[in-house]
Enzyme design. Structure first.
Site, short mmCIF file in Angstrom:
data_model
loop_
_atom_site.label_atom_id
_atom_site.label_comp_id
_atom_site.label_asym_id
_atom_site.label_seq_id
_atom_site.Cartn_x
_atom_site.Cartn_y
_atom_site.Cartn_z
N LYS A 68 0.87 -1.22 0.30
CA LYS A 68 0.02 -0.09 0.12
C LYS A 68 0.93 1.33 -0.06
O LYS A 68 1.90 1.40 0.63
CB LYS A 68 -1.13 -0.27 1.09
CG LYS A 68 -1.87 0.96 1.17
CD LYS A 68 -2.85 0.87 2.44
CE LYS A 68 -3.99 2.13 2.45
NZ LYS A 68 -4.91 1.83 3.54
N SER A 143 -9.74 1.57 2.43
CA SER A 143 -8.80 2.36 1.62
C SER A 143 -7.69 1.65 0.73
O SER A 143 -7.08 2.18 0.02
CB SER A 143 -8.32 3.58 2.22
OG SER A 143 -7.32 3.13 3.31
N SER A 168 -10.15 -0.56 6.52
CA SER A 168 -9.36 -0.43 5.30
C SER A 168 -9.04 -1.59 4.88
O SER A 168 -8.48 -1.72 3.54
CB SER A 168 -8.58 0.78 5.03
OG SER A 168 -9.18 2.02 5.13
#
Lengths: 466, 470
Positions: A68, A143, A168
């Site tokens: 990420k 996210s 997330s």
């Protein structure tokens, strides 16, 4: 016993052990495949193309990881999904990146995310939005949307390093039919993680199956003196807990998570899964977590308060975007922040700053901390009776991009109601597929007591066999 | 000066090896700008602070020395403000619960209450190029100072005169040095903000004053300025001012119509630290000797008067250390004290030097005292010599060799004087004792007043006697 779901990662490790992988072209080929994925679903902000040309000894690059983009990677651009960090190349690796490299892993690319983690659908990113591999008109969830997208779509062995503040990891895992582990707060070092809300930020893993996610967590967990909130607990191989007995496990089913605001088919899939676990000797009972209804408010107040201080450092000095040196300092940074922060980041800075202003601090920020303590207390009480708590992962299936656009901020925030309470408490969770609804995957989320990731892996592994 | 109320905040850079939240060195000697920095003190994204426990212990020492209550747990908060000296745009500091509270320090007969002592990080240093803070062309930032551990010591507004503040700061400095928490020789700084109000009027803050003399000057200026405003019936406004040491005046920086809002939150990167009773008592047990205790000991051990002992101890902790070391090597404490108080200190002050950074050493200083004692040099000459010694650090013996006037051939001078003053010699021989005094005066003049009169007397009598025998 039904065999575990075939893991590409496991198979790859077996082939590596048998020296059956041509490491000379393995990494470059993976990069090519990642580029193809990017064409179809845009899960990456940056693909680590340098890797193919780097003079790195190939034999150390064995297992592909996507990371990420809010996790610092030395020499690889790290933007946290924000324009303000567009040129930022960190001078150091996050601790989890060290661990990945030490384990023989390599970074394929940095995955798409909502700016600084501010979103539930991975649509608030300055660099685009990943498309759901199952239905590209739909979002991946956020996210950590890019992470889940790669995990779902990759045809190569791969583990996605993801991160959660309010859900997330669970949200995109549920929307893409993958498995996401969010460990106990402190289990994985936050050193090198670009902060959203430090008291809740957790790095975890998403994989195609429980094995992949469990392996990812095993690699990146461990005590780290560079993170003062790091958990001082021994490293564990969670893959070894797959298939372990869960005969006496009691599953708590909290009534507050099965209300009218959750899609019927999602509730049904979750309850069917829980009943399916009965064949493993698991029993279940209803539990109550009455403060759940305050969790969203408390979460957003705390998260935004912390976020607004974390984002204060982005002033166009030292790193990231810079602007023309006009006017005084205040004019300079105000202009720069106005230009490069996205709308949601600005909203959260303003709301967070408001919530901690003197005069409002007691009513908002401090009150939210009290609610948080109450929620933690209720979880503790529940874990006196049950081993894990099961809930739907998300109240809806992955929405279409046009549906997301129509949501107001408040409707948007409310989507996190299944995931926010455990994130406020710092409890470990795992999301596994529970079935489908309208052709889209649904997820069931298990919340474990502190440091009980092993139990979560075991019960999630059982779900794969139901 | 009825109605003057002054309270101060002192920021003391703590004598830790490394900064408060990272492992960069705290020692700023010979450091280029932005050399002692890392991702943590530069506030890089992804970096996290890790507390330096030693800083807490030094803070506890300060708290205990000032008779404060020590908190039973501590945590840090984020104080958010946008200013280029703050790498994260928030300062990690203590807000709700400081490390230590409710202490005091007595200055003369006045008890100055200590409101709080807390630990925080220092911001970076700003260099205002082409002017001062109010009119610089541009600003350079040196992050070497960013993240250095500070103790902030806040008093109640108990001072009524600027002089008291100066005395308080002198005492406090000595305490901090005795505690080993502050070491100016490593270029650590002690900075002071002062709040002053007259007759219950608005409070004016004068920020970042370096040097205790300047604190007194700034406050004296404020009293004159605010009194002047009152006479002209202009309302004193609440504001922050800056002291300009070139003009000895204060200039307005910003008006404060309302309390500044820093939006404090708990720093979620740093967990709560328990301060156990055992921890506090172990700090207490290992507390170094404090200045007050040391004064008493000096009076007892070296038979000094309290004034002398206080000067030696409160002027500079290192001076008192130097004194004790000298006494170990030269067993005449009173002589050591006299020479230090009357001559050494004067020379150091004239050079605005502190003993630790000077070239003065115990060995060479004791050598000087020994030379005086055994009559090799006169006291008068020693008083001249000490200036050169403090300047150069060259041992007194070496200096004497270098200087032709060092060793006076007294016998030769006396012989010459006797030859030139035959009349006085005759008068002496005829019984006139005043003639001896006259001859002594001549010899003294001839040696540029460098020779010891006692020795001159001896030499005169010897030669006069010899000539009688002839």
């Amino acid at each position: 016993m039904v065999p575990l779901i075939q893991s590409l990662v496991k198979k790859h490790l077996e082939r590596l052990a048998a020296e059956d992988v041509n490491l000379d072209d393995f990494a470059p080929k993976v990069i090519e495949k990642a580029k193809a994925l990017q064409e179809r679903f845009s899960p990456f902000i940056t693909i680590n193309e340098k890797l193919a040309s780097e003079n790195m000894p190939r034999h150390v690059m064995k297992l592909p990881f996507s990371v990420k983009d809010n996790i610092c990677t030395r020499g690889i651009r790290t933007t946290a999904g924000s324009k303000i960090l567009e040129p930022y190349v960190p001078p150091f690796d996050a601790t989890c990146i060290h661990q990945i490299k030490n384990a023989g892993g390599f970074v394929v690319g940095k995955t798409m995310m909502d700016e600084f983690g501010f979103g539930t659908f991975a649509t608030n990113c300055a660099y685009g939005a990943p498309k759901n591999p199952i239905d590209p008109t739909r979002v991946c969830g956020g996210s950590s949307g890019g992470a889940a997208c790669v995990a779902a779509a990759a045809e190569f062995p791969h583990i996605a390093i993801a991160q959660s503040t309010g859900g997330s990891i669970t949200a995109p895992a549920a929307f893409t039919g993958t498995v996401g582990i969010t460990p106990t707060y402190g289990r994985v070092s936050r050193w090198g993680l670009i902060d959203y809300a430090n008291s809740m930020d957790r790095i975890g893993a998403i994989g195609k199956c429980v094995y992949d996610a469990a392996l990812g967590l095993s690699i990146i967990s461990g005590y780290d003196p560079m993170d003062s909130t790091s958990l001082n607990a021994p490293k564990t191989d969670y893959t070894a807990l797959l298939g372990s007995e869960i005969k006496h496990l009691r599953v708590g089913v909290p009534v507050e998570y099965f209300g009218a605001d959750v899609d019927e088919s999602i509730k049904r899939n979750a309850l069917d899964m829980i009943k399916g676990l009965e064949s493993f000797g698991v029993t279940w009972e209803e539990v109550s977590l009455p403060s759940t209804k305050y969790a969203i408010s408390a979460y957003y107040l705390i998260a935004m308060s912390e976020a607004s201080t974390n984002l204060a450092k982005f002033c166009g000095l030292r790193y990231g975007m810079e602007g023309p040196l006009d006017g005084n300092y205040e004019q300079y940074f105000a202009q720069l922040r106005g230009k490069y922060f996205g709308e949601e980041a600005k909203r959260r800075i303003i709301l967070g700053t408001y919530a901690r202003m003197s005069g409002y601090r007691d009513a908002y920020y401090l009150k939210a901390l009290k609610v948080r303590a109450k929620i933690i207390g209720e979880f503790r009480k529940a874990f006196g009776r049950v081993g894990v708590i099961a809930t739907p992962s998300m109240p809806i299936i992955a929405p279409r991009f046009d549906e997301v656009k129509k949501l107001t901020p408040v409707e948007n925030y409310a989507m996190d109601r299944m995931t926010v309470p455990s994130n406020l408490a710092g409890l470990p969770t795992i999301s596994v597929p529970s079935g489908t609804s309208s052709g889209m995957p649904t997820g069931i989320q298990f919340i474990g007591n502190y440091e009980q990731e092993g139990t979560l892996v075991a019960v999630a592994g059982a779900c794969e066999q139901v | 000066m009825a109605g003057v109320m002054i309270g101060i905040e002192v920021h003391c850079q703590l004598n830790t090896e490394s900064k408060l939240f990272c492992s960069n060195s705290n020692d700023m000697r010979n450091k280029k700008p932005n050399e002692s920095v890392c991702p943590i003190c530069l506030g890089y994204p992804g970096s996290k602070p890790v507390i330096n426990k030693h800083a807490i212990e030094l803070g506890m020492r300060i708290g205990l020395a000032l008779d404060c209550k020590i908190a039973d747990s501590m945590f840090f908060s984020r104080k958010t403000y946008f200013y280029p000296d703050m790498s994260k745009s928030y300062q990690i500091t203590q807000y709700e619960v400081p490390l230590a509270t409710e202490g005091y320090l007595t200055v003369g007969d006045t008890k100055i209450r200590i409101r709080r002592v807390h630990i925080e990080e220092d911001p970076a240093k700003l260099m205002h190029v082409g002017g001062d803070i109010t009119n610089a062309e541009y600003v350079l930032i040196d992050y070497n100072r960013s993240g250095v551990a500070l103790a902030e010591i806040v008093t109640e507004p108990d001072f009524t005169t600027p002089k008291q503040v100066h005395q308080f700061l002198d005492n406090l400095l000595s305490i901090l040095e005795h505690l080993g928490v502050y070491d100016s020789s490593k270029e650590a700084t002690l900075r002071c903000d002062a709040n002053i109000s007259l007759d219950g009027g608005e409070r004016v803050e004068v920020k970042n004053i370096t040097g205790f003399e300047n604190v007194e000057k700034a406050l004296n200026f404020e009293i004159i300025r605010q009194n002047g405003m009152k006479r002209m019936e202009v309302k004193v406004e609440r504001e922050t001012r800056h002291f300009d040491s070139d003009s000895n005046t204060t200039k307005s920086l910003r008006k404060k119509e309302y309390e500044e809002d820093y939006g404090y939150i708990f720093d979620p990167d740093l967990p709560v630290i328990k301060i156990s009773k055992e921890w506090v008592s172990s700090i207490k047990k290992n507390m170094p000797e404090l200045p007050d205790q040391r004064v008493k000991r000096f009076v007892k051990q070296y038979a000094l008067d309290e004034y002398t002992a206080s000067v030696l101890i409160y002027a500079d902790k290192n001076l008192a250390d130097f004194y004790e070391e000298c006494c170990r090597n030269y067993n005449k404490p009173q002589t050591v004290a006299n020479w230090m108080m009357n001559y050494l200190l004067k020379s150091l002050n004239w050079r605005s030097e502190r003993i630790k950074n000077s070239k003065v050493r115990v060995g060479t200083f004791v050598e000087l005292l020994t030379l005086i004692e055994n009559g090799t040099i006169t006291e008068r000459y020693a008083k001249e010599l000490i200036k050169e010694y403090v300047d150069t650090g060259i041992s007194p013996k070496e200096l004497m060799k270098k200087s032709s006037s060092g060793k006076i051939d007294l016998d030769a001078v006396v012989k010459k004087v006797l030859e030139e003053n035959k009349k006085a010699v005759d008068e002496y021989r005829s019984g006139k004792q005043e003639a001896l005094k006259f001859l002594l005066g001549r010899v003294l003049v001839a040696t540029n007043k460098q020779a010891d009169p006692k020795l001159i007397n001896e030499a005169l009598l010897k030669q006069l006697g010899a000539s009688i025998a002839q």
